[in-house]
Design an enzyme around this catalytic site. Structure first.
Site, PDB file in Angstrom:
ATOM      1  N   TRP A 177      35.451  93.437  41.033  1.00 12.47           N
ATOM      2  CA  TRP A 177      35.979  92.116  41.387  1.00 12.47           C
ATOM      3  C   TRP A 177      36.973  91.580  40.367  1.00 12.47           C
ATOM      4  O   TRP A 177      37.609  90.569  40.587  1.00 12.47           O
ATOM      5  CB  TRP A 177      34.806  91.117  41.488  1.00 12.47           C
ATOM      6  N   LYS A 201      34.874 100.623  49.154  1.00 14.88           N
ATOM      7  CA  LYS A 201      33.994  99.453  49.083  1.00 14.88           C
ATOM      8  C   LYS A 201      34.497  98.547  47.970  1.00 14.88           C
ATOM      9  O   LYS A 201      34.225  98.783  46.794  1.00 14.88           O
ATOM     10  CB  LYS A 201      32.551  99.858  48.792  1.00 14.88           C
ATOM     11  N   SER A 253      30.571  99.121  35.858  1.00 12.96           N
ATOM     12  CA  SER A 253      29.854  99.153  34.581  1.00 12.96           C
ATOM     13  C   SER A 253      29.426 100.576  34.222  1.00 12.96           C
ATOM     14  O   SER A 253      29.313 101.451  35.095  1.00 12.96           O
ATOM     15  CB  SER A 253      28.630  98.257  34.665  1.00 12.96           C
ATOM     16  N   GLU A 274      35.730 104.881  35.763  1.00 11.62           N
ATOM     17  CA  GLU A 274      36.424 103.950  34.860  1.00 11.62           C
ATOM     18  C   GLU A 274      35.434 102.844  34.540  1.00 11.62           C
ATOM     19  O   GLU A 274      35.174 101.976  35.371  1.00 11.62           O
ATOM     20  CB  GLU A 274      37.662 103.382  35.545  1.00 11.62           C
ATOM     21  N   LEU A 275      34.896 102.867  33.319  1.00 10.22           N
ATOM     22  CA  LEU A 275      33.723 102.036  33.038  1.00 10.22           C
ATOM     23  C   LEU A 275      34.007 100.957  31.992  1.00 10.22           C
ATOM     24  O   LEU A 275      35.133 100.543  31.818  1.00 10.22           O
ATOM     25  CB  LEU A 275      32.574 102.957  32.631  1.00 10.22           C
ATOM     26  N   CYS A 308      38.790  95.088  31.759  1.00 10.93           N
ATOM     27  CA  CYS A 308      38.139  96.224  31.090  1.00 10.93           C
ATOM     28  C   CYS A 308      38.845  96.586  29.789  1.00 10.93           C
ATOM     29  O   CYS A 308      38.210  97.062  28.854  1.00 10.93           O
ATOM     30  CB  CYS A 308      38.082  97.411  32.022  1.00 10.93           C
TER      31      CYS A 308
END
Ligand code: NAD
Length: 537
Positions: A177, A201, A253, A274-275, A308
């Protein structure tokens, strides 16, 4: 923390901040039209999202079931076959048309992003720019990456070897988001360019922005069913999204990424993850202090720190620490926080109540354990339900939650160091490795320090946009910050299955008739020596 839960629409709206009512472009008809693009049954359950600026209800979206996901994949598999057979030049035209539509209708996108995410217009504009750059780049470079390539054969002249790049098939993209346009459309664009279909999604909270990009891509000429979107919790439809995927592109996350990686491993499909991050900025003793202070503001507070690649740890050479901190604090205190659908605001709202809880808990915990608040340090309910001041902390020590854990909010801790080695050691003292920033009066010195930082991208005399915007170069995390990269060659080739076709002409690897195995062995040995002696690679 994902925002798939139904947000409490009973939250009493905060006093409406100036200019924070929904802009005219976000008509109920537009919201309804976008919601109707979600793959879901007509009698689907509904989820209502709230506008972060006010807490008021925003969108009423249908919720997809695992069966809807199965249906989306079934249609995507059919559509993908003809999409993969579509020429690269046709795909390129569609992408460039999408590029033009996004730029032409950017106000709609900016309004949507601000309404769903609570970010400022300036932060939202960066997402529009990002999507334009990504679409142009992959459109113009698709042939370079995807067309068949001649490779050196096993036996020079006698082996004709070609590397082909087939699309994976149907790619699942799960997008968060915080950057609702960049993360949703950017990753889909690369997968589509490579000839895949995509079932995506987007996070429920920001689904309208993602659906808007889908609508524009269809308008640009993408055939129906090649890109579809579902809405729902990871715990409800995540299984179906994983079970049907030929490749998984996940942004979110580290905790969720680990689960995705385990499931992808079980299925033996590739995954790009991609965290999170706990990104560091190092200010060297020869840095221009004023510029570095501007850079720190740009690095720490975009999208209220829900980025991020934003900076949460700042290491400053002891000799300039006080001057730097004074300049940084002064700039931070001047930032205009608020809700407005124009370019006049510097820092917007957090996006969901759980983010506000995390930010508040991290700062309160640090302060209770001895941290000093140099700027900010509190929520601003007078501006809206989810606002939090840009916050600078000093005296942060191990044992405080935010010392090592990602806050994902507008909070940065300032530390000082005595030697460059110490600065690098501190910056690298984290399991994460996403982004970093180094400031120096000497580009060469800055770049040398950058190369020693354990992070997938390091920006010299810039916060994050220099590396992110370098679309031809890979972008992604080391360590707990992820696997795989977006952008550049990595960002599209990961969506392909390489295939080597080697055609052996005239003579193969077995001895020709009439030549003994011993002679053949001697001939092969001699040939290998010649290849080495003549410099063949
Ligand atoms: P999250 O992992 O809780 O959720 C992200 C999204 O993934 C949500 O939409 C959620 O529904 C979905 N999801 C989670 N588990 C899933 C599963 N098993 N199957 C399918 N979908 C699933 O993350 P969050 O807290 O909402 O997002 C913030 C985090 O994302 C931060 O840690 C941030 O650093 C990270 N992030 C990383 C990048 C990057 O590029 N490295 C970019 C943006 C955000």
């Amino acid at each position: 923390m994902a925002t798939d839960a139904i947000l409490p629409t009973t939250t009493p709206p905060a006093p409406a901040a100036h200019g924070s009512v929904l802009p005219a472009s976000l008509t109920p008809a537009l919201i309804e039209r976008l919601a109707a693009r979600v793959v879901a049954a007509p009698d689907a359950a509904r989820v209502v999202t709230s506008a972060p600026y006010t807490g008021a209800p925003l969108a009423d979206l249908p919720v997809s079931t695992p069966g809807d996901v199965e249906d989306a994949f079934a249609r995507a598999r059919v559509a993908q076959k003809s999409w993969a057979a579509t020429s690269l030049s046709r795909r390129k035209k569609i992408l460039l048309r999408f590029h033009d539509l996004v730029l032409a209708r950017q106000d709609e996108a900016l309004d949507l992003m601000q309404a769903e995410n609570g970010k400022t217009r300036r932060d939202a504009l960066l997402e529009v720019v990002d999507i334009a750059i990504t679409s142009r780049y992959y459109a113009r470079n698709a042939a370079r990456y995807l067309e068949p390539k001649r490779r050196r054969g096993a036996i020079p002249l006698l082996t004709h070897t070609t590397e082909l790049r087939h699309p994976k098939g149907v790619v699942t993209v799960v997008s968060p988001w915080n950057y609702p346009l960049s993360m949703a459309a950017g990753d889909a664009v690369a997968a589509l360019t490579a000839g895949n279909a995509v079932v995506q999604k987007p996070d429920t909270q920001t689904a309208l922005t993602a659906l808007w990009s889908l609508e524009l891509m269809r308008e640009a000429g993408l055939p129906a069913d090649v890109w579809q979107m579902v809405v729902g919790r990871g715990s409800s439809i995540g299984g179906a999204l994983m079970d049907n995927a030929d490749y998984m592109m996940f942004t979110g996350s580290t905790a969720s990424g680990r689960k995705i990686a385990r499931d992808a491993g079980e299925r033996l499909i590739g995954a790009s993850l991609e965290l999170g991050g706990k990104n560091a900025m190092i200010v060297l003793d020869d840095a221009d202090i004023e510029k570095a202070a501007d850079g720190a503001v740009a690095a720490c507070f975009p999208s209220a720190g829900q980025l991020c690649v934003s900076i949460e740890r700042l290491y400053v050479a002891e000799s300039i620490r006080d001057r730097f901190v004074a300049a940084f604090v002064a700039r931070t205190e001047q930032l205009k926080i608020g809700a407005a659908y124009d370019y006049g605001i510097d820092v917007g709202s957090l996006t969901n109540p759980s983010q506000l809880r995390t930010v508040t808990a991290h700062v309160d915990d640090a302060v209770a354990k001895g941290a000093t608040v140099l700027a900010g340090g509190k929520a601003r309910p007078d501006l809206g339900p989810l606002f939090y001041e840009p916050t600078i902390l000093a005296d942060v020590t191990p044992g405080m939650t935010l010392h090592e854990h990602e806050t994902f909010g507008p909070v940065v801790s300032v530390y000082s160091y005595r030697s460059v080695d110490e600065a690098i050691e501190q910056a690298n003292a984290t399991p994460y490795g996403l982004n970093a920033s180094v400031w120096s009066g000497s580009g060469a010195r800055g770049r040398a320090v950058a190369a020693r930082v354990h992070a997938g991208t390091v920006n010299v005399n810039e916060a994050f946009a220099a590396a992110w915007g370098s679309i031809d170069a890979p972008m992604g995390g080391m360590g707990d910050s992820g696997l795989g990269r977006r952008h550049g060659a990595d960002g599209i080739l990961k969506y392909t299955e390489p295939q080597t076709v080697a055609h052996q002409r005239v003579q193969g690897f077995t001895p020709p008739a009439g030549i003994s195995p011993e002679t053949w062995a001697a001939l092969l040995t001699g040939a290998l020596k010649v290849l080495k002696a003549t410099g063949v690679r």
